[in-house]
Scaffold this motif. Structure first.
Motif, PDB file in Angstrom:
ATOM      1  N   GLU A 116       6.217  -8.622 -14.580  1.00  0.00           N
ATOM      2  CA  GLU A 116       5.513  -7.463 -14.047  1.00  0.00           C
ATOM      3  C   GLU A 116       4.741  -6.770 -15.163  1.00  0.00           C
ATOM      4  OE1 GLU A 116       9.081  -4.099 -14.282  1.00  0.00           O
ATOM      5  OE2 GLU A 116       8.692  -5.121 -12.384  1.00  0.00           O
ATOM      6  N   PHE A 117       3.726  -6.041 -14.750  1.00  0.00           N
ATOM      7  CA  PHE A 117       2.868  -5.335 -15.689  1.00  0.00           C
ATOM      8  C   PHE A 117       3.506  -4.006 -16.081  1.00  0.00           C
ATOM      9  CE2 PHE A 117      -0.570  -2.309 -16.531  1.00  0.00           C
ATOM     10  CZ  PHE A 117      -1.332  -3.003 -17.467  1.00  0.00           C
ATOM     11  N   ARG A 118       3.613  -3.761 -17.387  1.00  0.00           N
ATOM     12  CA  ARG A 118       4.167  -2.489 -17.879  1.00  0.00           C
ATOM     13  C   ARG A 118       3.075  -1.435 -17.873  1.00  0.00           C
ATOM     14  NH1 ARG A 118       4.937  -1.749 -22.983  1.00  0.00           N
ATOM     15  NH2 ARG A 118       4.023  -3.770 -23.513  1.00  0.00           N
ATOM     16  N   PRO A 119       3.217  -0.352 -17.107  1.00  0.00           N
ATOM     17  CA  PRO A 119       2.166   0.674 -17.070  1.00  0.00           C
ATOM     18  C   PRO A 119       1.852   1.265 -18.440  1.00  0.00           C
ATOM     19  CG  PRO A 119       3.693   0.985 -15.250  1.00  0.00           C
ATOM     20  CD  PRO A 119       4.290  -0.074 -16.126  1.00  0.00           C
ATOM     21  N   GLN A 120       2.846   1.352 -19.317  1.00  0.00           N
ATOM     22  CA  GLN A 120       2.613   1.934 -20.636  1.00  0.00           C
ATOM     23  C   GLN A 120       1.626   1.104 -21.455  1.00  0.00           C
ATOM     24  OE1 GLN A 120       3.572   4.884 -21.764  1.00  0.00           O
ATOM     25  NE2 GLN A 120       2.505   4.509 -23.695  1.00  0.00           N
ATOM     26  N   LEU A 121       1.510  -0.174 -21.128  1.00  0.00           N
ATOM     27  CA  LEU A 121       0.641  -1.054 -21.901  1.00  0.00           C
ATOM     28  C   LEU A 121      -0.798  -0.547 -21.906  1.00  0.00           C
ATOM     29  CD1 LEU A 121       0.128  -3.655 -23.483  1.00  0.00           C
ATOM     30  CD2 LEU A 121      -0.092  -4.853 -21.290  1.00  0.00           C
ATOM     31  N   ALA A 122      -1.295  -0.121 -20.753  1.00  0.00           N
ATOM     32  CA  ALA A 122      -2.675   0.361 -20.679  1.00  0.00           C
ATOM     33  C   ALA A 122      -2.878   1.583 -21.560  1.00  0.00           C
ATOM     34  CB  ALA A 122      -3.054   0.678 -19.235  1.00  0.00           C
ATOM     35  N   PHE A 123      -1.903   2.486 -21.582  1.00  0.00           N
ATOM     36  CA  PHE A 123      -2.036   3.688 -22.409  1.00  0.00           C
ATOM     37  C   PHE A 123      -1.917   3.353 -23.896  1.00  0.00           C
ATOM     38  CE2 PHE A 123      -0.625   5.395 -18.278  1.00  0.00           C
ATOM     39  CZ  PHE A 123      -1.687   6.256 -18.034  1.00  0.00           C
TER      40      PHE A 123
ATOM     41  N   ALA B 281     -11.287  -7.894 -31.138  1.00  0.00           N
ATOM     42  CA  ALA B 281     -10.128  -7.280 -30.484  1.00  0.00           C
ATOM     43  C   ALA B 281      -9.376  -8.298 -29.640  1.00  0.00           C
ATOM     44  CB  ALA B 281     -10.587  -6.106 -29.619  1.00  0.00           C
ATOM     45  N   ALA B 282     -10.101  -9.105 -28.874  1.00  0.00           N
ATOM     46  CA  ALA B 282      -9.453 -10.112 -28.033  1.00  0.00           C
ATOM     47  C   ALA B 282      -8.695 -11.129 -28.868  1.00  0.00           C
ATOM     48  CB  ALA B 282     -10.493 -10.805 -27.156  1.00  0.00           C
ATOM     49  N   GLU B 283      -9.292 -11.570 -29.955  1.00  0.00           N
ATOM     50  CA  GLU B 283      -8.646 -12.577 -30.796  1.00  0.00           C
ATOM     51  C   GLU B 283      -7.358 -12.039 -31.413  1.00  0.00           C
ATOM     52  OE1 GLU B 283      -9.720 -15.713 -34.397  1.00  0.00           O
ATOM     53  OE2 GLU B 283     -11.164 -14.150 -33.859  1.00  0.00           O
ATOM     54  N   GLU B 284      -7.394 -10.810 -31.902  1.00  0.00           N
ATOM     55  CA  GLU B 284      -6.201 -10.242 -32.539  1.00  0.00           C
ATOM     56  C   GLU B 284      -5.105  -9.931 -31.534  1.00  0.00           C
ATOM     57  OE1 GLU B 284      -5.566 -10.247 -35.700  1.00  0.00           O
ATOM     58  OE2 GLU B 284      -7.531 -11.188 -36.000  1.00  0.00           O
ATOM     59  N   VAL B 285      -5.479  -9.412 -30.378  1.00  0.00           N
ATOM     60  CA  VAL B 285      -4.483  -9.166 -29.333  1.00  0.00           C
ATOM     61  C   VAL B 285      -3.898 -10.475 -28.842  1.00  0.00           C
ATOM     62  CG1 VAL B 285      -4.183  -8.338 -26.948  1.00  0.00           C
ATOM     63  CG2 VAL B 285      -5.382  -6.915 -28.630  1.00  0.00           C
ATOM     64  N   GLY B 286      -4.722 -11.527 -28.763  1.00  0.00           N
ATOM     65  CA  GLY B 286      -4.229 -12.836 -28.341  1.00  0.00           C
ATOM     66  C   GLY B 286      -3.164 -13.396 -29.264  1.00  0.00           C
ATOM     67  N   ARG B 287      -3.210 -13.043 -30.520  1.00  0.00           N
ATOM     68  CA  ARG B 287      -2.175 -13.475 -31.464  1.00  0.00           C
ATOM     69  C   ARG B 287      -0.821 -12.842 -31.140  1.00  0.00           C
ATOM     70  NH1 ARG B 287      -3.722 -15.477 -36.636  1.00  0.00           N
ATOM     71  NH2 ARG B 287      -1.750 -14.630 -37.393  1.00  0.00           N
ATOM     72  N   ALA B 288      -0.844 -11.591 -30.717  1.00  0.00           N
ATOM     73  CA  ALA B 288       0.392 -10.826 -30.553  1.00  0.00           C
ATOM     74  C   ALA B 288       0.947 -10.881 -29.137  1.00  0.00           C
ATOM     75  CB  ALA B 288       0.149  -9.369 -30.954  1.00  0.00           C
ATOM     76  N   ASP B 289       0.071 -10.699 -28.153  1.00  0.00           N
ATOM     77  CA  ASP B 289       0.485 -10.664 -26.752  1.00  0.00           C
ATOM     78  C   ASP B 289      -0.689 -11.143 -25.915  1.00  0.00           C
ATOM     79  OD1 ASP B 289       1.165 -10.111 -24.124  1.00  0.00           O
ATOM     80  OD2 ASP B 289       1.995  -8.133 -24.541  1.00  0.00           O
ATOM     81  N   PHE B 290      -0.700 -12.417 -25.635  1.00  0.00           N
ATOM     82  CA  PHE B 290      -1.823 -13.033 -24.927  1.00  0.00           C
ATOM     83  C   PHE B 290      -2.149 -12.285 -23.637  1.00  0.00           C
ATOM     84  CE2 PHE B 290      -3.570 -16.067 -21.879  1.00  0.00           C
ATOM     85  CZ  PHE B 290      -4.616 -16.621 -22.605  1.00  0.00           C
ATOM     86  N   ASN B 291      -1.132 -11.895 -22.894  1.00  0.00           N
ATOM     87  CA  ASN B 291      -1.376 -11.306 -21.583  1.00  0.00           C
ATOM     88  C   ASN B 291      -1.942  -9.896 -21.657  1.00  0.00           C
ATOM     89  OD1 ASN B 291      -0.508 -13.593 -20.074  1.00  0.00           O
ATOM     90  ND2 ASN B 291       1.593 -13.078 -20.641  1.00  0.00           N
ATOM     91  N   ALA B 292      -1.669  -9.185 -22.742  1.00  0.00           N
ATOM     92  CA  ALA B 292      -2.292  -7.878 -22.934  1.00  0.00           C
ATOM     93  C   ALA B 292      -3.800  -8.025 -23.066  1.00  0.00           C
ATOM     94  CB  ALA B 292      -1.718  -7.205 -24.176  1.00  0.00           C
TER      95      ALA B 292
ATOM     96  N   MET C 203      -2.856   0.550 -25.294  1.00  0.00           N
ATOM     97  CA  MET C 203      -4.112  -0.070 -25.698  1.00  0.00           C
ATOM     98  C   MET C 203      -5.256   0.935 -25.708  1.00  0.00           C
ATOM     99  SD  MET C 203      -3.771  -3.872 -24.043  1.00  0.00           S
ATOM    100  CE  MET C 203      -5.207  -4.486 -24.915  1.00  0.00           C
ATOM    101  N   ALA C 204      -5.215   1.885 -24.777  1.00  0.00           N
ATOM    102  CA  ALA C 204      -6.235   2.933 -24.774  1.00  0.00           C
ATOM    103  C   ALA C 204      -6.158   3.771 -26.043  1.00  0.00           C
ATOM    104  CB  ALA C 204      -6.069   3.823 -23.549  1.00  0.00           C
ATOM    105  N   GLY C 205      -4.951   3.986 -26.552  1.00  0.00           N
ATOM    106  CA  GLY C 205      -4.779   4.752 -27.773  1.00  0.00           C
ATOM    107  C   GLY C 205      -5.456   4.112 -28.969  1.00  0.00           C
TER     108      GLY C 205
END
Length: 382
Positions: free
Chosen positions: A36-43, A72-83, A45-47
């Motif tokens: 499931e999607f964690r609602p906090q994730l959007a906040f 940004a996409a490449e670096e986030v893909g390293r840590a959490d692909f789905n984010a 990433m917005a930060g």
């Protein structure tokens, strides 16, 4: 030719990598298990400004270049692909709104996306129409002079279970692309129901089918002119496909890095296994391919930033990078051996997740069609 990032871009990459490893990476596997999607994730990433990368500053965004969005996409893909799907969705949808919406609509819609308060998705695919998107059947039937009633189904919608708002393509006119309009739909409106998929990978993104049963939308929710929805939305995909490529390459690169470290640390027959060509040569080959694919992706984004044609380059990025990333991650898993095969390691999840983008947002066959037409000319290509 200059192949390097500038000082500010390198600083952004370094800062984002540190942040992603601290904030995103610890949740990657847990979110998959929870499916499931964690609602906090959007906040979160917005930060870091990641949900407003392509939004003008006046609406709370970063007004970043396409190249920076790719970083940004490449670096986030390293840590959490789905984010990374949040970067794909918010960047693509923001571009559509910025290019086509009225000033009043931009002021009403874009700040929520930038702040993380609005999680958006885009709804094109239907049960009978995926690649052939111009033949979609979801109807928008007039309801008075300034409203429509939406009826039909969209399927395979990324973040479909989690999103608050959606760009929905619906048929307002006759057959073909010119009969399609785009709407910004509040998914809490009565008549919207959602059904989640049980997927092999990217389980945290909430892929879904969404049903519309007489959902009322007004002219204030129409994006651009009536009948222009298909063209206005499709123009954004050239850009987002290069972003997708870099998201996949980020996951592949970190997997290759882990495999290389294992080749240094693991010993067999009294020496590091990297001393054996059967271990080191596949890693060397894939390091080469990754560098080439990365250049293709960034070239497409650079062309976008300079208002130059980039459809073929984006298509190259879309068909090659997910395929290559799948192969690289598979090889990394084999290099790690039983350690990589365990669900305690992230490499197996990355493999499951990346495969999804060999399908989503355009198949390899469609990408090759675009490349062929650019290479041969439309009169000589499929």
């Amino acid at each position: 030719m200059h192949y390097g990032l500038d000082e500010d871009q390198e600083a952004f990459r370094a800062e984002l990598r540190r942040w992603a490893e601290k904030v995103l990476a610890p949740h990657y596997q847990a979110d998959d298990r929870a499916a499931e999607f964690r609602p906090q994730l959007a906040f979160d990433m917005a930060g870091m400004g990641l949900t407003g990368l392509r939004i003008p500053e006046e609406y709370g965004g970063q007004d970043a270049t396409a190249v920076v969005a790719g970083i940004a996409a490449e670096e986030v893909g390293r840590a959490d692909f789905n984010a990374g799907y949040l970067i794909i969705n918010t960047a693509l949808i923001s571009d559509i709104i910025v290019r086509n919406a009225s000033a009043e609509q931009k002021a009403a819609w874009l700040p929520g996306i930038a702040s993380g308060a609005t999680v958006p998705c885009i709804m094109i695919t239907e049960p009978g129409h995926g690649t052939d998107a111009a033949s979609l059947e979801l109807r928008a039937v007039p309801d008075g002079d300034d409203a429509w009633l939406l009826s039909g189904e969209k399927t395979s919608i990324t973040l479909g279970m989690a999103s608050d708002r959606a760009v929905v393509l619906a048929r307002t006119g006759g057959p073909g692309a010119r009969g399609v309009s785009a709407f910004w739909v509040d998914l809490t409106t009565p008549g919207v129901t959602r059904s989640a998929f049980d997927d092999l990978g990217s389980r945290a993104i909430g892929r879904a089918s969404v049903h519309f049963d007489g959902v009322r939308v007004t002219r204030t929710e129409l994006i651009g002119a009536e009948g222009d929805g298909f063209v206005s939305v499709m123009q954004g995909f050239d850009y987002s496909r290069a972003i997708i490529g870099l998201l996949c390459l980020g996951a592949a690169q970190v997997s290759l890095d882990e495999a290389a470290q294992w080749a240094r640390d693991r010993e067999a027959f009294g020496q590091p296994i990297g001393r054996f060509q059967g271990v080191s040569f596949p890693l060397a080959e894939f390091a080469t391919y990754l560098r080439g694919a990365r250049h293709v992706c960034y070239e497409a984004l650079w062309l976008k930033d300079h208002d130059l044609e980039h459809s073929a380059e984006a298509a190259m990025a879309k068909f090659w990078a997910p395929k290559l990333a799948t192969e690289v991650i598979h090889q990394a898993l084999l290099t790690l051996g039983h350690v990589g095969y365990s669900t305690e390691h992230k490499v197996g999840q990355r493999l499951r997740d990346v495969i999804g983008l060999e399908i989503g947002d355009g198949t390899a066959q469609v990408s090759k069609l675009v490349i062929s037409r650019g290479l041969l000319g439309r009169a000589y290509a499929p």
